[in-house]
Motif scaffolding. Structure first.
Motif, PDB file in Angstrom:
ATOM      1  N   SER A 248       0.826  -1.207   0.000  1.00 51.42           N
ATOM      2  CA  SER A 248       0.000   0.000   0.000  1.00 51.42           C
ATOM      3  C   SER A 248       0.860   1.257   0.000  1.00 51.42           C
ATOM      4  CB  SER A 248      -0.925  -0.004   1.217  1.00 51.42           C
ATOM      5  OG  SER A 248      -0.185  -0.187   2.407  1.00 51.42           O
ATOM      6  N   VAL A 249       1.896   1.287   0.836  1.00 56.28           N
ATOM      7  CA  VAL A 249       2.784   2.449   0.920  1.00 56.28           C
ATOM      8  C   VAL A 249       3.570   2.614  -0.381  1.00 56.28           C
ATOM      9  CG1 VAL A 249       4.798   3.410   2.105  1.00 56.28           C
ATOM     10  CG2 VAL A 249       2.954   2.371   3.423  1.00 56.28           C
ATOM     11  N   SER A 250       4.048   1.495  -0.923  1.00 58.37           N
ATOM     12  CA  SER A 250       4.789   1.544  -2.191  1.00 58.37           C
ATOM     13  C   SER A 250       3.913   2.077  -3.318  1.00 58.37           C
ATOM     14  CB  SER A 250       5.310   0.154  -2.554  1.00 58.37           C
ATOM     15  OG  SER A 250       6.232  -0.315  -1.591  1.00 58.37           O
ATOM     16  N   GLU A 251       2.659   1.661  -3.350  1.00 56.70           N
ATOM     17  CA  GLU A 251       1.736   2.139  -4.386  1.00 56.70           C
ATOM     18  C   GLU A 251       1.542   3.647  -4.285  1.00 56.70           C
ATOM     19  OE1 GLU A 251      -1.020   1.390  -7.652  1.00 56.70           O
ATOM     20  OE2 GLU A 251       0.696   0.343  -6.754  1.00 56.70           O
ATOM     21  N   CYS A 252       1.471   4.145  -3.051  1.00 59.67           N
ATOM     22  CA  CYS A 252       1.275   5.584  -2.840  1.00 59.67           C
ATOM     23  C   CYS A 252       2.500   6.391  -3.267  1.00 59.67           C
ATOM     24  CB  CYS A 252       0.957   5.865  -1.372  1.00 59.67           C
ATOM     25  SG  CYS A 252      -0.735   5.466  -0.879  1.00 59.67           S
ATOM     26  N   PHE A 253       3.668   6.025  -2.735  1.00 61.38           N
ATOM     27  CA  PHE A 253       4.868   6.831  -2.965  1.00 61.38           C
ATOM     28  C   PHE A 253       5.536   6.549  -4.306  1.00 61.38           C
ATOM     29  CE2 PHE A 253       4.813   7.170   1.766  1.00 61.38           C
ATOM     30  CZ  PHE A 253       4.711   8.550   1.838  1.00 61.38           C
ATOM     31  N   ASP A 254       5.567   5.286  -4.706  1.00 58.79           N
ATOM     32  CA  ASP A 254       6.271   4.934  -5.950  1.00 58.79           C
ATOM     33  C   ASP A 254       5.425   5.217  -7.188  1.00 58.79           C
ATOM     34  OD1 ASP A 254       8.248   4.088  -4.261  1.00 58.79           O
ATOM     35  OD2 ASP A 254       7.780   1.960  -4.441  1.00 58.79           O
ATOM     36  N   ASN A 255       4.120   4.944  -7.095  1.00 54.42           N
ATOM     37  CA  ASN A 255       3.246   5.104  -8.258  1.00 54.42           C
ATOM     38  C   ASN A 255       2.277   6.276  -8.137  1.00 54.42           C
ATOM     39  OD1 ASN A 255       4.389   2.760  -9.415  1.00 54.42           O
ATOM     40  ND2 ASN A 255       2.997   1.455  -8.240  1.00 54.42           N
ATOM     41  N   LYS A 256       2.362   7.003  -6.998  1.00 57.40           N
ATOM     42  CA  LYS A 256       1.512   8.191  -6.776  1.00 57.40           C
ATOM     43  C   LYS A 256       0.029   7.851  -6.867  1.00 57.40           C
ATOM     44  CE  LYS A 256       5.393  10.428  -6.744  1.00 57.40           C
ATOM     45  NZ  LYS A 256       6.032  10.720  -5.436  1.00 57.40           N
ATOM     46  N   LYS A 257      -0.336   6.678  -6.345  1.00 53.85           N
ATOM     47  CA  LYS A 257      -1.734   6.251  -6.387  1.00 53.85           C
ATOM     48  C   LYS A 257      -2.217   5.895  -4.986  1.00 53.85           C
ATOM     49  CE  LYS A 257      -1.518   4.220 -11.063  1.00 53.85           C
ATOM     50  NZ  LYS A 257      -1.686   2.964 -11.839  1.00 53.85           N
ATOM     51  N   ASN A 258      -3.495   6.162  -4.742  1.00 55.31           N
ATOM     52  CA  ASN A 258      -4.092   5.712  -3.493  1.00 55.31           C
ATOM     53  C   ASN A 258      -4.296   4.206  -3.555  1.00 55.31           C
ATOM     54  OD1 ASN A 258      -4.227   8.388  -2.611  1.00 55.31           O
ATOM     55  ND2 ASN A 258      -6.236   8.678  -3.548  1.00 55.31           N
ATOM     56  N   PHE A 259      -4.417   3.583  -2.401  1.00 49.43           N
ATOM     57  CA  PHE A 259      -4.500   2.119  -2.357  1.00 49.43           C
ATOM     58  C   PHE A 259      -5.523   1.687  -1.316  1.00 49.43           C
ATOM     59  CE2 PHE A 259      -3.455  -1.976  -0.555  1.00 49.43           C
ATOM     60  CZ  PHE A 259      -3.114  -2.758  -1.658  1.00 49.43           C
ATOM     61  N   HIS A 260      -6.274   0.638  -1.649  1.00 53.90           N
ATOM     62  CA  HIS A 260      -7.123  -0.011  -0.655  1.00 53.90           C
ATOM     63  C   HIS A 260      -7.275  -1.477  -1.031  1.00 53.90           C
ATOM     64  CE1 HIS A 260     -10.024   1.081  -3.814  1.00 53.90           C
ATOM     65  NE2 HIS A 260     -10.701   0.015  -3.425  1.00 53.90           N
ATOM     66  N   GLY A 261      -7.358  -2.321  -0.026  1.00 55.32           N
ATOM     67  CA  GLY A 261      -7.489  -3.754  -0.286  1.00 55.32           C
ATOM     68  C   GLY A 261      -6.903  -4.570   0.853  1.00 55.32           C
ATOM     69  N   GLN A 262      -6.679  -5.846   0.575  1.00 56.50           N
ATOM     70  CA  GLN A 262      -6.123  -6.768   1.563  1.00 56.50           C
ATOM     71  C   GLN A 262      -4.631  -6.926   1.329  1.00 56.50           C
ATOM     72  OE1 GLN A 262      -8.379 -10.419   2.778  1.00 56.50           O
ATOM     73  NE2 GLN A 262      -6.597 -11.509   1.985  1.00 56.50           N
ATOM     74  N   TYR A 263      -3.844  -6.868   2.406  1.00 55.52           N
ATOM     75  CA  TYR A 263      -2.396  -6.979   2.273  1.00 55.52           C
ATOM     76  C   TYR A 263      -1.773  -7.260   3.639  1.00 55.52           C
ATOM     77  CZ  TYR A 263      -2.502  -2.173   4.026  1.00 55.52           C
ATOM     78  OH  TYR A 263      -2.725  -1.045   4.782  1.00 55.52           O
ATOM     79  N   LEU A 264      -0.476  -7.570   3.644  1.00 55.20           N
ATOM     80  CA  LEU A 264       0.268  -7.759   4.890  1.00 55.20           C
ATOM     81  C   LEU A 264       0.723  -6.394   5.388  1.00 55.20           C
ATOM     82  CD1 LEU A 264       2.554 -10.844   4.112  1.00 55.20           C
ATOM     83  CD2 LEU A 264       0.573 -10.787   5.630  1.00 55.20           C
ATOM     84  N   ASP A 265       0.394  -6.072   6.644  1.00 52.62           N
ATOM     85  CA  ASP A 265       0.786  -4.779   7.179  1.00 52.62           C
ATOM     86  C   ASP A 265       2.199  -4.830   7.750  1.00 52.62           C
ATOM     87  OD1 ASP A 265       0.605  -6.072   9.591  1.00 52.62           O
ATOM     88  OD2 ASP A 265      -0.835  -4.670  10.487  1.00 52.62           O
ATOM     89  N   TYR A 266       2.611  -3.783   8.450  1.00 47.07           N
ATOM     90  CA  TYR A 266       3.975  -3.690   8.978  1.00 47.07           C
ATOM     91  C   TYR A 266       4.251  -4.736  10.060  1.00 47.07           C
ATOM     92  CZ  TYR A 266       1.603  -1.084  12.723  1.00 47.07           C
ATOM     93  OH  TYR A 266       0.756  -0.692  13.736  1.00 47.07           O
ATOM     94  N   ARG A 267       3.199  -5.359  10.592  1.00 42.80           N
ATOM     95  CA  ARG A 267       3.358  -6.436  11.579  1.00 42.80           C
ATOM     96  C   ARG A 267       3.324  -7.814  10.923  1.00 42.80           C
ATOM     97  NH1 ARG A 267      -1.672  -5.993  14.692  1.00 42.80           N
ATOM     98  NH2 ARG A 267      -2.424  -5.374  12.632  1.00 42.80           N
TER      99      ARG A 267
END
Length: 279
Positions: A248-267
């Motif tokens: 999600s963070v990579s999508e925001c900063f690397d691709n300049k896009k908002n993100f929502h969905g299921q993924y592994l978080d920082y934990r």
């Protein structure tokens, strides 16, 4: 015999009908459960998107408000006159004496600044830095003054106003607002900068509010270095120590896009989440 065969066939037909009915009911239950999960997940995602948008916009609004407030210092005629007078002094000993002499004038103007913005309980320090990077005024005086000429806040602050969250020397997070100060509105070269440091109480009130997040949700900010800069609900001491290198963070900063969905978080926990890019 015919009667027996007919009975056996009837039993088979009944068994078949029951079997088909059971399968039909089972399929209906499975499909109903599946679509219920889809509907529930969509509702959760809508809620998460709403929360990330509202809270992100609130933080941005707070930053903009702080930037507007610091302009009171940046455009104050007395502050500009004091900076110009002190910038003209080259001798360090003479400058130090003059700064001590003019400190009360600075304090009067900073008090006026606090009154203009309606008071700021979170205010920790105000600094005025001259064009040569020298401290001209600090609300909280220190014995050993530093030269800001190569300091990141000065280098960036002479170019444009900005606000950011940093980790202070005391190990606590600070909201720092910086603006260049110009002698005249149309000037392109600043005569100095103003730095206002406040605590992060207002930001924490926005992000740590549990409303709309349920029993397991949390809201936090991540900077461009993919570092968590606000409190985590699950990890103590996370700000400026916890890396959040998620899809999600990579999508925001690397691709300049908002993100929502299921993924592994920082934990490394599977979650439903929403990240919104604010620049």
């Amino acid at each position: 015999m015919r009667f027996s065969n007919s009975l056996t066939l009837d039993k088979k037909l009944v068994t078949l009908a029951i079997f088909v009915s059971v399968i039909g009911i089972g399929v209906t239950i499975v499909l109903s459960f599946h679509y219920s999960n889809i509907i529930l997940e969509e509702r959760i995602m809508d809620q998460l998107l709403s929360e990330s948008t509202i809270r992100g916009d609130s933080v941005r609004s707070l930053f903009n408000s702080r930037l507007q407030q610091i302009q009171v210092i940046g455009t104050d005629p007395m502050i500009r006159n004091l900076i110009n007078e002190l910038n003209a002094i080259d001798d360090d000993s003479v400058l130090s004496a003059k700064i001590s002499e003019k400190r009360i004038d600075f304090l009067i103007q900073i008090q006026a600044f606090e009154t203009t913005i309606g008071g700021l309980n979170e205010l920790e320090n105000v600094e005025i830095i001259g064009k040569n990077g020298k401290d001209l005024f600090l609300l909280i005086n220190v014995k050993n003054k530093k030269n800001f000429l190569t300091d990141e806040k000065f280098v960036k602050g002479v170019m444009e106003p900005y606000a950011e969250i940093i980790l202070g020397k005391d190990g606590k997070r600070k909201l720092v607002t910086v603006t260049p100060i110009f002698d005249k509105p149309k000037d392109t070269e600043p005569i100095g900068i103003a730095i206002v440091t406040a605590n992060t109480q207002s930001i924490d009130q926005i992000l740590l509010n549990r409303f709309g997040l349920g029993n397991t949700g949390e809201a936090y900010l991540v900077n461009k270095n993919k570092m968590m800069i606000t409190e985590s609900r699950f990890i103590e001491g996370a700000p400026f120590h916890q890396i959040v290198d998620t899809p999600s963070v990579s999508e925001c900063f690397d691709n300049k896009k908002n993100f929502h969905g299921q993924y592994l978080d920082y934990r490394q926990e599977v979650i439903l989440g929403s990240f919104k890019l604010h620049v």
